[in-house]
Design a protein around this motif. Structure first.
Motif, PDB file in Angstrom:
ATOM      1  N   GLY A  11      26.450   9.695   1.379  1.00 37.30           N
ATOM      2  CA  GLY A  11      26.496   9.888   3.433  1.00 37.30           C
ATOM      3  C   GLY A  11      26.430   8.448   3.789  1.00 37.30           C
ATOM      4  N   ARG A  14      23.526   6.981   2.618  1.00 34.95           N
ATOM      5  CA  ARG A  14      22.394   7.479   1.274  1.00 34.95           C
ATOM      6  C   ARG A  14      23.357   7.946  -0.008  1.00 34.95           C
ATOM      7  N   GLU A  15      22.524   8.342  -0.986  1.00 37.40           N
ATOM      8  CA  GLU A  15      23.414   8.492  -1.953  1.00 37.40           C
ATOM      9  C   GLU A  15      22.907   9.831  -2.338  1.00 37.40           C
ATOM     10  N   LEU A  16      23.682  10.608  -3.446  1.00 37.33           N
ATOM     11  CA  LEU A  16      23.034  11.933  -4.479  1.00 37.33           C
ATOM     12  C   LEU A  16      23.685  11.880  -5.282  1.00 37.33           C
ATOM     13  N   LEU A  24      18.514  16.767  -8.413  1.00 42.86           N
ATOM     14  CA  LEU A  24      19.083  15.377  -7.948  1.00 42.86           C
ATOM     15  C   LEU A  24      18.137  14.325  -7.419  1.00 42.86           C
ATOM     16  N   LEU A  26      18.197  12.001  -4.614  1.00 48.29           N
ATOM     17  CA  LEU A  26      18.942  10.987  -3.075  1.00 48.29           C
ATOM     18  C   LEU A  26      18.213   9.855  -2.815  1.00 48.29           C
ATOM     19  N   ARG A  82      15.199  19.513  -5.548  1.00 44.95           N
ATOM     20  CA  ARG A  82      15.946  20.919  -6.058  1.00 44.95           C
ATOM     21  C   ARG A  82      16.955  20.638  -6.110  1.00 44.95           C
ATOM     22  N   LEU A  84      19.958  22.858  -4.055  1.00 46.20           N
ATOM     23  CA  LEU A  84      20.390  23.975  -3.299  1.00 46.20           C
ATOM     24  C   LEU A  84      22.009  23.929  -3.489  1.00 46.20           C
ATOM     25  N   MET A  86      24.012  24.781  -0.241  1.00 47.12           N
ATOM     26  CA  MET A  86      23.370  23.842   0.842  1.00 47.12           C
ATOM     27  C   MET A  86      24.148  24.752   1.908  1.00 47.12           C
ATOM     28  N   GLU A 190      18.742  20.492   7.344  1.00 47.12           N
ATOM     29  CA  GLU A 190      19.700  20.826   6.575  1.00 47.12           C
ATOM     30  C   GLU A 190      19.114  21.935   5.741  1.00 47.12           C
ATOM     31  N   ASP A 203      18.250  17.613   1.872  1.00 45.57           N
ATOM     32  CA  ASP A 203      18.260  16.245   2.527  1.00 45.57           C
ATOM     33  C   ASP A 203      16.875  15.798   3.305  1.00 45.57           C
TER      34      ASP A 203
HETATM   35  C1  Q0N Z   1      23.155  17.848  -0.267  1.00 45.83           C
HETATM   36  N1  Q0N Z   1      23.828  17.055   1.419  1.00 45.83           N
HETATM   37  C2  Q0N Z   1      24.431  16.495   2.718  1.00 45.83           C
HETATM   38  C3  Q0N Z   1      22.471  12.716   0.497  1.00 45.83           C
HETATM   39  C4  Q0N Z   1      22.839  13.419   1.832  1.00 45.83           C
HETATM   40  N2  Q0N Z   1      18.862  19.572  -2.464  1.00 45.83           N
HETATM   41  C5  Q0N Z   1      20.191  19.392  -2.241  1.00 45.83           C
HETATM   42  N3  Q0N Z   1      21.004  20.615  -2.698  1.00 45.83           N
HETATM   43  C6  Q0N Z   1      22.151  20.162  -2.722  1.00 45.83           C
HETATM   44  N4  Q0N Z   1      22.979  19.872  -2.520  1.00 45.83           N
HETATM   45  C7  Q0N Z   1      22.022  18.754  -1.744  1.00 45.83           C
HETATM   46  C8  Q0N Z   1      20.255  18.833  -1.311  1.00 45.83           C
HETATM   47  C9  Q0N Z   1      20.422  17.899  -1.212  1.00 45.83           C
HETATM   48  N5  Q0N Z   1      19.739  17.597   0.348  1.00 45.83           N
HETATM   49  C10 Q0N Z   1      22.815  17.569   0.856  1.00 45.83           C
HETATM   50  N6  Q0N Z   1      24.957  17.190   0.000  1.00 45.83           N
HETATM   51  C11 Q0N Z   1      24.446  17.664  -0.860  1.00 45.83           C
HETATM   52  C12 Q0N Z   1      23.964  15.321   3.126  1.00 45.83           C
HETATM   53  N7  Q0N Z   1      24.163  14.221   1.698  1.00 45.83           N
HETATM   54  C13 Q0N Z   1      25.158  13.276   2.254  1.00 45.83           C
HETATM   55  C14 Q0N Z   1      24.722  12.154   1.034  1.00 45.83           C
HETATM   56  O1  Q0N Z   1      23.904  11.738   1.303  1.00 45.83           O
END
Ligand code: Q0N
Length: 287
Positions: A11, A14-16, A24, A26, A82, A84, A86, A190, A203
């Motif tokens: 984002g 933030r990074e994932l 994951l 975050l 975890r 998910l 989304m 989210e 999120d």
């Molecule tokens: C996910 N985003 C949108 C971080 C936030 N637990 C999860 N599992 C799968 N996907 C997501 C999450 C969460 N949280 C959420 N994109 C993927 C917001 N992101 C943008 C990038 O930075």
């Protein structure tokens, strides 16, 4: 950050990363955005404040809806969560009339299909909190949608479930914060689904980046409200005559220090925990 983790998304601040098939990481950076532009200057510990606040709320709201939090890392800015599936909507709750809700209301008297009383002013408290879902725009701004459009995207039953969860989360957190001098004017959640199709909050949640935090003692409806956290940055930027396109300006040290102090103050007021205690052991917010 582990070298072995694949980057799965980013984002503005933030990074994932993928840890394995189910988990994951975050990571909340110290970057700050204003007027939708990420600035070149970081706010020390901002990412830790947001991660700690999210963890605090996750630990206190799991009776309302389960969430993705598995663990906070020692660095205070990283959340193991975890993975998910989304949902394709932004779940916004508004208790006050601001931002795109205020714009919609001025144009149509309604927002996301909620017809509101006549004569409301900017930043007015709404008669009751409303659920105002939005699309997830890949770039540009999310677009507010009504309940029918949101139900087309997630299904009518799931829509009813997320609306109830989002409103209940907002009520819990806004009551909690109001008792500590902070108005949560609105907030964005989210949600995702776990492997069993159960609704899970993802999120970050109920932070100043995902919400509008206003100092309650300065609340004066009839105009825009000062932001609890970013107001020094906005005020400084307004003195520059900057056109609000990238790249943004560098921030002077006093603006950085004042802004960091506001984030830490929001953390301490809401959690009641000294921020240094969080730095020493992030798990304090979970107890
Ligand atoms: C996910 N985003 C949108 C971080 C936030 N637990 C999860 N599992 C799968 N996907 C997501 C999450 C969460 N949280 C959420 N994109 C993927 C917001 N992101 C943008 C990038 O930075």
């Amino acid at each position: 950050m582990p070298e072995t983790a694949a980057h799965v998304g980013s984002g503005k601040v933030r990074e994932l990363y993928a840890l394995d098939g189910e988990r994951l990481l975050l990571v909340a950076s110290d970057r700050i955005s204003t007027f939708d532009v990420v600035l070149p200057t970081k706010i020390p510990d901002k990412g830790r404040v947001l991660t700690g606040l999210s963890g605090f709320w996750f630990a206190r709201t799991s009776h309302i809806v389960p969430n993705h939090l598995l663990a906070l890392r020692e660095d205070g800015r990283s959340t193991e969560c975890r993975r998910l599936e989304m949902l394709p909507i932004e779940c916004v709750v508004r208790g006050y009339l601001s931002g795109s809700g205020w714009k919609d209301y001025q144009a149509t008297g309604a927002t996301s299909g909620h017809v509101l009383p006549e004569g409301l002013t900017e930043s007015a408290q709404l008669p009751e909190p409303i659920f105002t879902p939005a699309t997830k725009a890949q770039e540009g701004h999310d677009e507010n949608i009504d309940a029918g459009q949101a139900a087309d995207l997630v299904g009518a039953e799931r829509f009813a479930e997320v609306e109830r969860a989002a409103l209940e989360l907002y009520r819990f957190a806004s009551d909690y914060a109001a008792a500590r001098g902070i108005i949560i004017a609105d907030t964005k959640f989210e949600f995702g689904l776990d492997d069993d199709g159960r609704l899970v909050l993802g999120d970050e949640a109920l932070t100043p980046d995902s919400s509008r935090f206003w100092p309650a003692d300065e609340y004066a409806p009839g105009g825009a409200q000062p932001s609890f956290d970013k107001q020094f940055v906005r005020d400084y930027c307004e003195t520059l005559g900057w056109d609000k396109t990238a790249p943004g300006p560098d921030l002077p040290d006093d603006v950085v220090a004042g802004t960091r102090a506001r984030y830490v103050d929001a953390f301490e007021r809401i959690t009641g925990i000294p921020f240094d205690d969080y730095l020493a052991d992030p798990d304090v917010v979970l107890r």
